[in-house]
Design a protein around this motif. Sequence first.
Motif, PDB file in Angstrom:
ATOM      1  N   THR A   8       0.826  -1.205   0.000  1.00 12.02           N
ATOM      2  CA  THR A   8       0.000   0.000   0.000  1.00 12.02           C
ATOM      3  C   THR A   8       0.859   1.253   0.000  1.00 12.02           C
ATOM      4  OG1 THR A   8      -1.870  -1.079   1.109  1.00 12.02           O
ATOM      5  CG2 THR A   8      -1.696   1.325   1.324  1.00 12.02           C
ATOM      6  N   PHE A 103      -7.690  -0.383   1.645  1.00 13.94           N
ATOM      7  CA  PHE A 103      -6.861  -1.275   0.830  1.00 13.94           C
ATOM      8  C   PHE A 103      -7.075  -2.702   1.340  1.00 13.94           C
ATOM      9  CE2 PHE A 103      -5.005   2.857   0.422  1.00 13.94           C
ATOM     10  CZ  PHE A 103      -4.477   2.910  -0.862  1.00 13.94           C
ATOM     11  N   ILE A 109      -4.782  -2.620  -5.364  1.00  9.80           N
ATOM     12  CA  ILE A 109      -4.109  -1.634  -4.526  1.00  9.80           C
ATOM     13  C   ILE A 109      -3.720  -0.398  -5.333  1.00  9.80           C
ATOM     14  CG2 ILE A 109      -1.987  -1.222  -3.199  1.00  9.80           C
ATOM     15  CD1 ILE A 109      -2.258  -4.115  -2.186  1.00  9.80           C
TER      16      ILE A 109
END
Length: 203
Positions: A8, A103, A109
């Motif tokens: 992320t 996420f 992502i």
Amino acid sequence: MSSLKEETLAACQSALAQLGFEKRKGALLQERGGQASGWIGLNLATHGLPRLLKVNPVVGVRFSHLEEILLSLSDDMPKSPAPVISKPLGYLMPEKSFRSWEFLEGGDIERVAESIAGAVREYGEPFIAAYSDWDAFSRSVGDAGILMEHERAKILPIVYFINGDGEEGQRIIDTELERVASSTDMYAQSYRNFAEKFRGRFG
């Protein structure tokens, strides 16, 4: 670091790099010319890991000359680049409320990261542009809601001294010293130290 958290952060940094934000000394900075830079902070809610991570972006503006003085006068300031003014991205959007991006493990992502970058482009960059001009920042920094109360009495005197109005800067310091004169809490002690160092440098 968990895999989702690592992926992320990497995706967010990559997406924001397209807007000119580069990671330096632990902060995502966008050069704006002169002493100013845009700043992005990514606040993480990690209680859902390893399957869910929430990101609450914060948008800000940093002035390197103001930061250098503040660091030299304060013992309780973070050493990494920090914004002098900031706001959670959600409060700059039409809803003007807290906003986090989710996420998911195995999810897209990169797409969510691009959504953050898109919101920064549309709503965060106008905020950065408005306050990264030193003259505009100086005119508005004393307005209610621009700075948190515990920041005002340190930042405003520095702004006045940078702009050549040492008398007004000293007046603010004297007023705050009088206000906390009978207090022994951590802020009062910190402010007295700040005022003493301020006078030593600019007095």
